[in-house]
Design a protein around this motif. Structure first.
Motif, PDB file in Angstrom:
ATOM      1  N   ARG A  74       0.833  -1.208   0.000  1.00 13.71           N
ATOM      2  CA  ARG A  74       0.000   0.000   0.000  1.00 13.71           C
ATOM      3  C   ARG A  74       0.878   1.273   0.000  1.00 13.71           C
ATOM      4  O   ARG A  74       0.547   2.271  -0.634  1.00 13.71           O
ATOM      5  CB  ARG A  74      -0.877  -0.019   1.258  1.00 13.71           C
ATOM      6  N   ASP A  77       2.668   1.536  -3.423  1.00 11.70           N
ATOM      7  CA  ASP A  77       1.727   2.064  -4.423  1.00 11.70           C
ATOM      8  C   ASP A  77       1.563   3.570  -4.272  1.00 11.70           C
ATOM      9  O   ASP A  77       1.511   4.300  -5.262  1.00 11.70           O
ATOM     10  CB  ASP A  77       0.341   1.400  -4.277  1.00 11.70           C
ATOM     11  N   ALA A  78       1.471   4.017  -3.008  1.00 12.18           N
ATOM     12  CA  ALA A  78       1.313   5.459  -2.763  1.00 12.18           C
ATOM     13  C   ALA A  78       2.536   6.215  -3.289  1.00 12.18           C
ATOM     14  O   ALA A  78       2.411   7.266  -3.916  1.00 12.18           O
ATOM     15  CB  ALA A  78       1.117   5.726  -1.278  1.00 12.18           C
ATOM     16  N   SER A  81       2.366   6.246  -7.161  1.00  9.67           N
ATOM     17  CA  SER A  81       1.348   7.127  -7.753  1.00  9.67           C
ATOM     18  C   SER A  81       1.364   8.519  -7.113  1.00  9.67           C
ATOM     19  O   SER A  81       0.431   9.295  -7.286  1.00  9.67           O
ATOM     20  CB  SER A  81      -0.029   6.477  -7.634  1.00  9.67           C
ATOM     21  N   LYS A  82       2.425   8.800  -6.355  1.00  7.98           N
ATOM     22  CA  LYS A  82       2.614  10.113  -5.714  1.00  7.98           C
ATOM     23  C   LYS A  82       1.421  10.526  -4.855  1.00  7.98           C
ATOM     24  O   LYS A  82       1.028  11.699  -4.811  1.00  7.98           O
ATOM     25  CB  LYS A  82       2.932  11.185  -6.755  1.00  7.98           C
ATOM     26  N   LYS A  83       0.823   9.534  -4.189  1.00  7.55           N
ATOM     27  CA  LYS A  83      -0.277   9.822  -3.264  1.00  7.55           C
ATOM     28  C   LYS A  83       0.299  10.004  -1.863  1.00  7.55           C
ATOM     29  O   LYS A  83       1.340   9.441  -1.518  1.00  7.55           O
ATOM     30  CB  LYS A  83      -1.265   8.642  -3.262  1.00  7.55           C
ATOM     31  N   LYS A  84      -0.434  10.747  -1.066  1.00  5.75           N
ATOM     32  CA  LYS A  84       0.073  11.040   0.267  1.00  5.75           C
ATOM     33  C   LYS A  84      -0.054   9.830   1.215  1.00  5.75           C
ATOM     34  O   LYS A  84      -1.050   9.106   1.184  1.00  5.75           O
ATOM     35  CB  LYS A  84      -0.696  12.224   0.853  1.00  5.75           C
ATOM     36  N   PHE A  85       0.967   9.623   2.026  1.00  5.16           N
ATOM     37  CA  PHE A  85       0.853   8.714   3.168  1.00  5.16           C
ATOM     38  C   PHE A  85       1.626   9.341   4.317  1.00  5.16           C
ATOM     39  O   PHE A  85       2.402  10.281   4.101  1.00  5.16           O
ATOM     40  CB  PHE A  85       1.388   7.310   2.821  1.00  5.16           C
ATOM     41  N   GLN A 220      -5.615   9.555  10.382  1.00  3.67           N
ATOM     42  CA  GLN A 220      -6.584   9.523   9.284  1.00  3.67           C
ATOM     43  C   GLN A 220      -7.874  10.302   9.575  1.00  3.67           C
ATOM     44  O   GLN A 220      -8.718  10.460   8.693  1.00  3.67           O
ATOM     45  CB  GLN A 220      -6.973   8.067   8.986  1.00  3.67           C
ATOM     46  N   LEU A 229      -6.132   7.683   4.859  1.00  3.88           N
ATOM     47  CA  LEU A 229      -4.940   7.586   3.998  1.00  3.88           C
ATOM     48  C   LEU A 229      -3.995   6.523   4.574  1.00  3.88           C
ATOM     49  O   LEU A 229      -4.121   6.149   5.742  1.00  3.88           O
ATOM     50  CB  LEU A 229      -4.247   8.946   3.844  1.00  3.88           C
TER      51      LEU A 229
END
Ligand code: TRP
Length: 391
Positions: A74, A77-78, A81-85, A220, A229
């Motif tokens: 997870r 993947d973040a 895809s340049k997603k926030k964690f 979160q 997130l």
């Protein structure tokens, strides 16, 4: 007449493998000879496979010191895809800050440098019940020992929420949300579950476990990151029971749709005398960040468990065992970042070309150079402490 104790040799080490001291690994006790393979199976976690290059630059990942995980995909993947964690972890203030504590500190700093936001909990409420100290004393230990050393190692106040379990925030909305979550989470676990996961369990420990679940999940909430997130929790392997409970509860929780927690696990830094985990309770088995060059030299020469042979002649002939040698392990985990040099040391020790005294000499020099700089940074760090605390 008393029999003289022989210094352990590698053949002794081999023999004792069949007489291994019983392993105990849980959040409140770590002892005996740690078998990490067995823990992976028992805990149901996954060995960490090859990671993207950004991780490989860090020796803790490259050398498998961080060796297992839950749901790391997870996070990968973040990143992709340049997603926030966010990263969330905690510390139990328990005494002098030593090299063992540096393992987690280096991971925090690694993630912060990647641009990840950090949440760091001081588990003062947990320590209050586990360590029998006052909250005032625990606060002082957390700041003078932990925070100060984190800053000296490179932790920045930017993108970092450092808080105490006993005082989550000076913002009432945030604070209420955190304690409300802790209270609500407790409805989603049963006493039998606690017994199955922790064995011996008391109300204080149960409370600490629930509060830690709130630590891990609360970023979160709407009052914190605003939406569900991914959260990465790097911890020592002894903390996995807390993750198991938190993940089970999070799955059942009805009021909010949490993204499941991800975690990574590091091995322990062995104490000087070998085995288990470096602990604050044995001064002769730890290297503290405040130790002087002569203390470091004496402790390593006197106490560092050696994988070498009994005599120089024997060592030259049979060679030593770097895999059980504590000095070699410290070089591997922290102090020799150059893979080629580390490999040469490994092979020379194994062949007998490098003697135990020489190996210890290399380590002493490295640690003392590191501590000299660190102790300077520690003095400078004092000025920054206020930036991490809200009052
Ligand atoms: N129990 C942890 C320890 O003993 C400290 C801790 C508190 C923690 N809250 C946490 C660790 C949240 C990871 C995540 O070190």
């Amino acid at each position: 007449m008393k029999k003289r104790l022989k210094k352990p040799t590698s053949s002794d080490a081999r023999r004792t493998q069949s007489l291994r001291i019983k392993m105990v690994v849980n959040p409140w006790e770590v002892s005996g000879d740690i078998n990490y393979e067995k823990l992976i199976k028992e805990f149901g976690i996954k060995p960490l496979k090859k990671l993207p290059e950004i991780f490989d630059k860090n020796i803790l990942f490259r050398r498998n010191v961080i060796f297992a995980h839950r749901d790391i995909q997870r996070i990968l993947d973040a990143i992709k895809s340049k997603k926030k964690f966010v990263m969330m972890t905690g510390l139990m203030p328990s005494g002098k800050f030593h090299l063992g504590h540096m393992l987690l500190a280096q991971q925090m700093i690694f993630y912060q440098k990647l641009g990840v936001k950090l949440y760091i909990a001081v588990a003062d409420l947990e320590a209050y019940s586990a360590r029998n100290k006052s909250l005032k004393e625990l606060r002082e230990i957390a700041i003078d020992q932990y925070l100060l050393n984190y800053i000296a190692l490179g932790l920045s106040p930017k993108n970092c929420d450092f808080y105490f379990q006993s005082e989550r925030s000076d913002n009432a909305k945030k604070s209420n949300a955190y304690y409300r979550l802790a209270s609500n989470l407790s409805s989603y676990a049963t006493f039998n579950e606690f017994k199955a996961i922790y064995g011996d369990i008391s109300p204080g420990k149960m409370n600490a476990s629930i509060l830690q679940a709130a630590d891990m999940l609360h970023p979160q909430l709407p009052e914190f990151e605003g939406k569900p997130l991914p959260v990465l929790v790097p911890v020592g392997i002894d903390q996995d029971p807390h993750l198991r409970i938190a993940r089970d509860i999070s799955r059942r929780f009805k009021d909010y749709n949490f993204v499941q927690l991800s975690s990574t696990y590091h091995t322990f830094l062995p104490g000087l005398k070998g085995g288990g985990k470096m602990s604050s309770s044995d001064e002769n088995s730890l290297i503290a960040m405040t130790d002087s060059p002569s203390e470091v030299k004496t402790k390593i020469n006197k106490y560092a468990f050696s994988g070498g042979q009994h005599t120089v002649e024997e060592h030259r002939k049979k060679g030593g065992n770097p895999d059980v040698d504590v000095s070699f392990q410290y070089l591997r985990m922290f102090f020799e970042p150059d893979d080629k040099k580390l490999k040469d040391i490994y092979e020379d020790y194994k062949s007998g070309a490098l003697l135990t005294g020489e190996l210890k000499g290399i380590l002493i020099e490295k640690i003392n150079a590191f501590l000299k700089n660190h102790q300077k940074q520690r003095i400078l760090a004092k000025k920054q402490v206020g930036k991490f605390l809200y009052s």
